[in-house]
Scaffold this active site. Structure first.
Site, PDB file in Angstrom:
ATOM      1  N   HIS A 196     -13.857  -6.260  -6.447  1.00 21.01           N
ATOM      2  CA  HIS A 196     -13.240  -5.209  -5.826  1.00 21.01           C
ATOM      3  C   HIS A 196     -13.420  -4.801  -4.444  1.00 21.01           C
ATOM      4  O   HIS A 196     -14.350  -4.471  -4.163  1.00 21.01           O
ATOM      5  CB  HIS A 196     -13.286  -4.081  -6.764  1.00 21.01           C
ATOM      6  N   GLU A 207     -11.866  -2.253  -1.979  1.00 17.73           N
ATOM      7  CA  GLU A 207     -10.808  -1.178  -1.458  1.00 17.73           C
ATOM      8  C   GLU A 207     -11.002  -0.948  -0.099  1.00 17.73           C
ATOM      9  O   GLU A 207     -12.215  -0.842   0.317  1.00 17.73           O
ATOM     10  CB  GLU A 207     -11.324   0.144  -2.282  1.00 17.73           C
ATOM     11  N   HIS A 238      -3.443  -4.105  -5.337  1.00 14.22           N
ATOM     12  CA  HIS A 238      -2.964  -2.922  -5.616  1.00 14.22           C
ATOM     13  C   HIS A 238      -2.803  -1.928  -4.422  1.00 14.22           C
ATOM     14  O   HIS A 238      -3.313  -2.071  -3.301  1.00 14.22           O
ATOM     15  CB  HIS A 238      -3.965  -2.032  -6.407  1.00 14.22           C
ATOM     16  N   GLU A 239      -1.624  -0.980  -4.742  1.00 12.45           N
ATOM     17  CA  GLU A 239      -1.177  -0.133  -3.586  1.00 12.45           C
ATOM     18  C   GLU A 239      -0.421  -0.887  -2.522  1.00 12.45           C
ATOM     19  O   GLU A 239      -0.281  -0.454  -1.296  1.00 12.45           O
ATOM     20  CB  GLU A 239      -2.158   0.923  -3.187  1.00 12.45           C
ATOM     21  N   GLU A 242      -0.177  -4.976  -8.354  1.00 10.84           N
ATOM     22  CA  GLU A 242       0.045  -3.610  -9.020  1.00 10.84           C
ATOM     23  C   GLU A 242       1.684  -3.291  -8.542  1.00 10.84           C
ATOM     24  O   GLU A 242       2.555  -3.546  -8.916  1.00 10.84           O
ATOM     25  CB  GLU A 242      -0.867  -2.512  -8.664  1.00 10.84           C
ATOM     26  N   GLU A 288      -3.018   3.938 -14.977  1.00 13.43           N
ATOM     27  CA  GLU A 288      -4.113   4.879 -14.527  1.00 13.43           C
ATOM     28  C   GLU A 288      -3.307   6.413 -14.368  1.00 13.43           C
ATOM     29  O   GLU A 288      -4.264   7.426 -14.695  1.00 13.43           O
ATOM     30  CB  GLU A 288      -5.123   4.510 -13.425  1.00 13.43           C
ATOM     31  N   GLU A 306       4.761   4.350  -6.385  1.00 12.06           N
ATOM     32  CA  GLU A 306       3.968   4.467  -7.612  1.00 12.06           C
ATOM     33  C   GLU A 306       4.785   5.492  -8.482  1.00 12.06           C
ATOM     34  O   GLU A 306       3.989   6.829  -8.558  1.00 12.06           O
ATOM     35  CB  GLU A 306       2.611   4.806  -7.341  1.00 12.06           C
TER      36      GLU A 306
END
Length: 699
Positions: A408, A410, A478-479, A497, A503, A169
């Site tokens: 979602h 996480e 993501h990540e 992502e 963001e 990132e």
């Protein structure tokens, strides 16, 4: 159509042997060589001129002799392959896979270990991999290093990010090859976990441009049961060497024959459009392994997400300080929680009213008070909602509005915990009619000592996609480690992502204006990116007068990103109330397609600009996106991609004359023209700006 032209050559004298293979067009050639000491090497020419000088090949094994010299050649096989295949979702409805192949079968003289080196040569580049056949002298083994070299011809311009084992990132650096230096990277960049091992290590894909105008890209494809490949840059000799991400005890990959390495790829062209439009990475992956793909559908969505990043609400229910003060008591609502039943219904209403397919909700489940920075293993159970989120009522309400909910999940980097709960998570999604999940991996990995880009995590990311397919669910990670075309094999891995997304503009130094002109040449070569565009309130001072952060684009460029940043999963990332203030500009987001019949890259220069036009699947509508870096740009494009003898209404969303990404980012204008395939349109892009155009056929 497939065809094979095959020849075998069994060699009795293999020392000093060389063999060449060309691309179907003849523009690119690879020369394989076995030196007098049995060391394998290759070189690459483009239009008879060198682009990769002699570069050595091989792998090193733990507690075994290295497979990098003393080889003899058993056989050589040449073949050609040509097919057309249909992706489930994509930038085009048909992809051509055409290459010539060379397989060199080797045996190491002392150990009798066999290894094949396979080359494939496409019109846009070359690929090679190591193949370890089943054999008595090599069964279980551990890779300690891979010594694939990419010996460049000069001090090229490069677009690079640090070789961080835990994060991709980063904003890109644009320097000469000799200027690669991680010590010069600003690490105050908002990244949660950093693991930069060496000063001169960079990540692939590495995009380059030579002084003579050739474009080069070094990457990899089909990373399966293997760590991600980074690159060590020799800034004095202009050489790259593969760097494999280690596991917690320093090993790189645990393998058993028969097995293969990922493909190491080099794209080359004198036209940047050939690089950005290439499907070589996808073609190097295995065909789809899912029998029923009917549930894999493109989605345009909104969600409770950006409001947390801008500080309007929070992911956690109680607030971290509140939670710490009530460790042994029930949590008390802070009043700022975003994922409430009422707020979610508001987003569902907005999605239904404006024709969106789905709504993402982050912060809906318990655990967010304790999730970040503690390296704690059991944070989330992925199924228990907060008291103010009625998952059953929300599911029923969404169904009544013909809107799908996006889960979602996480993990806070606690991968073992997620895998233990994975089936319960997916069963919960099926129960409440969630067709897709956004997974997240913020922070350091558990098992502790593992990296995001190591073999363990690569296997995890791929496993989640495979297991989700059993439940007929789609995955957006993501990540994660960056995709390398695995979405061809498991197309339910709909997006990721795996790069610096939108963001970061809300709470860090942000993404510079050139960022989005580089990503299509790097990150997007391996698969769709969930970049989350569509921010209309550019400056964060809109939410807090003391904030100086902002999105580094104009509003018109945010529209154009829906075309230039390909993904079948596209988010209208801003708040509903911000879209309601600019309904005329919002119309483009409502209209633009997310699955395509055809795509044509009209203009391209990495780090500077990109113009692409795409035709919606099963439609005569076309959409154009043009973006630039921090410099204003003017150009003129031909509309010869439009169907001949048809008239179209072109709705042009562009920067106003005084627009500027920094000083006047929301200034835009909309105009309408009647055009045909013989027409031309002038593009006027502001600094950090863009243009979006929809072409609707006139009946």
């Amino acid at each position: 159509m497939k065809y094979f032209l095959t020849s075998f050559l069994v060699l009795t004298l293999s020392m000093g042997y060389s063999q060449s293979i060309q691309s179907p067009s003849g523009k690119i050639s690879v020369n394989f060589k076995l030196t007098s000491n049995g060391q394998a090497s290759y070189s690459v020419n483009y239009n008879s001129k060198p682009v990769i000088l002699e570069s050595f090949l091989g792998v090193k094994l733990k507690n075994k002799p290295a497979l990098d010299a003393n080889f003899g050649i058993d056989s050589v096989k040449n073949s050609s392959f040509n097919e057309s295949w249909k992706p489930v979702l994509g930038e085009q409805s048909i992809i051509v896979n055409h290459y010539n192949e060379l397989i060199i079968s080797l045996t190491q003289k002392e150990t009798h270990v066999k290894m094949n080196i396979i080359f494939r040569v496409f019109d846009e580049g070359i690929a090679f991999r190591y193949d370890f056949p089943k054999q008595k002298d090599l069964n279980y083994f551990i890779i300690s290093d891979e010594v694939s070299q990419f010996n460049l011809t000069g001090d090229h311009k490069v677009f690079w990010i640090p070789g961080d084992f835990d994060s991709n990132e980063y904003p890109y650096n644009e320097t000469k090859f000799s200027g690669i230096d991680n010590d010069k990277v600003d690490l105050n960049n908002g990244i949660a976990a950093k693991s930069i091992a060496e000063k001169y290590n960079v990540q692939s894909p590495l995009m380059m441009k030579t002084a003579t105008g050739l474009y080069l890209n070094v990457f990899e494809a089909a990373v399966v049961n293997y760590p991600v490949m980074h690159l060590k840059a020799d800034v004095n000799d202009f050489k790259l060497t593969s760097v494999l991400v280690p596991n917690a005890i320093g090993d790189k990959a645990y393998l058993q024959t028969p097995c293969v390495s990922p493909w190491r790829t080099i794209m080359v062209s004198d036209d940047a459009r050939d690089i950005v439009g290439s499907k070589m990475i996808l073609n190097l992956n295995e065909p789809c392994k899912i029998d029923d793909t009917s549930y894999i559908k493109p989605m345009k969505y909104v969600g409770i997400w950006w409001e947390m990043h801008v500080g309007k609400s929070t992911w956690d229910y109680a607030g971290s300080q509140n939670a710490q003060n009530n460790l042994n008591q029930d949590l008390v609502a802070s009043g700022k929680h975003g994922a409430t039943t009422e707020n979610t219904k508001r987003y569902i209403d907005f999605a239904s009213k404006n024709g969106f397919d789905g709504v993402l909700v982050e912060g809906w489940n318990v655990g967010w008070e304790d999730w970040f920075g503690n390296w704690k293993e059991e944070v989330f159970d992925f199924t228990t909602p907060y008291p103010d989120f009625d998952i059953a009522a929300i599911s029923a309400y969404a169904k009544s509005k013909n809107v799908k909910m996006i889960m979602h999940s996480e993990t806070s980097g606690s991968v073992g915990n997620f895998e233990r709960h994975l089936d319960r998570d997916f069963e919960n999604m099926v129960k409440y009619n969630y067709p897709a999940v956004k997974t997240g991996y913020v922070g350091k990995i558990i098992p502790r000592g593992e990296f995001h880009d190591g073999q363990t995590m690569v296997n995890h990311f791929n496993y989640v996609a495979r297991r989700a397919a059993d439940y007929k669910l789609m995955v957006n990670s993501h990540e994660s480690s960056r995709p390398t075309g695995y979405g061809r094999t498991y197309p339910n891995y709909i997006a990721a992502e795996a790069a610096r997304g939108t963001e970061f503009n809300a709470w860090s130094v942000g993404n510079p204006p050139m960022h989005e002109t580089i990503l299509p040449f790097t990150r997007l070569l391996g698969g769709p990116m969930d970049y989350t565009p569509g921010i209309f309130e550019i400056k964060m001072s809109h939410y807090n007068p003391d904030k100086t952060e902002q999105v580094h684009t104009t509003l018109a460029k945010q529209l154009a990103l829906y075309v230039t940043m390909y993904s079948p999963l596209q988010m209208a990332a801003d708040l509903p109330e911000n879209y309601e203030k600019y309904p005329d500009a919002f119309q483009f987001i409502k209209d633009v397609a997310v699955d395509w019949q055809d795509s044509k890259y009209l203009e391209a220069e990495p780090g500077d600009y990109l113009t692409v036009v795409r035709k919606a699947k099963n439609s005569e509508k076309w959409f154009l996106g043009a973006i630039t870096d921090e410099n204003a740009r003017k150009s003129e494009i031909k509309l010869d991609f439009l169907t001949k003898e048809k008239k179209y209404k072109a709705i042009i969303y562009e920067d106003a004359k005084d627009a500027d990404w920094k000083n006047n980012p929301i200034a835009y204008k909309i105009s309408t023209l009647e055009v045909t395939s013989k027409s031309k349109i002038k593009l006027n892009l502001a600094p950090g700006g863009g243009t979006a155009i929809s072409f609707e056929p006139i009946n």
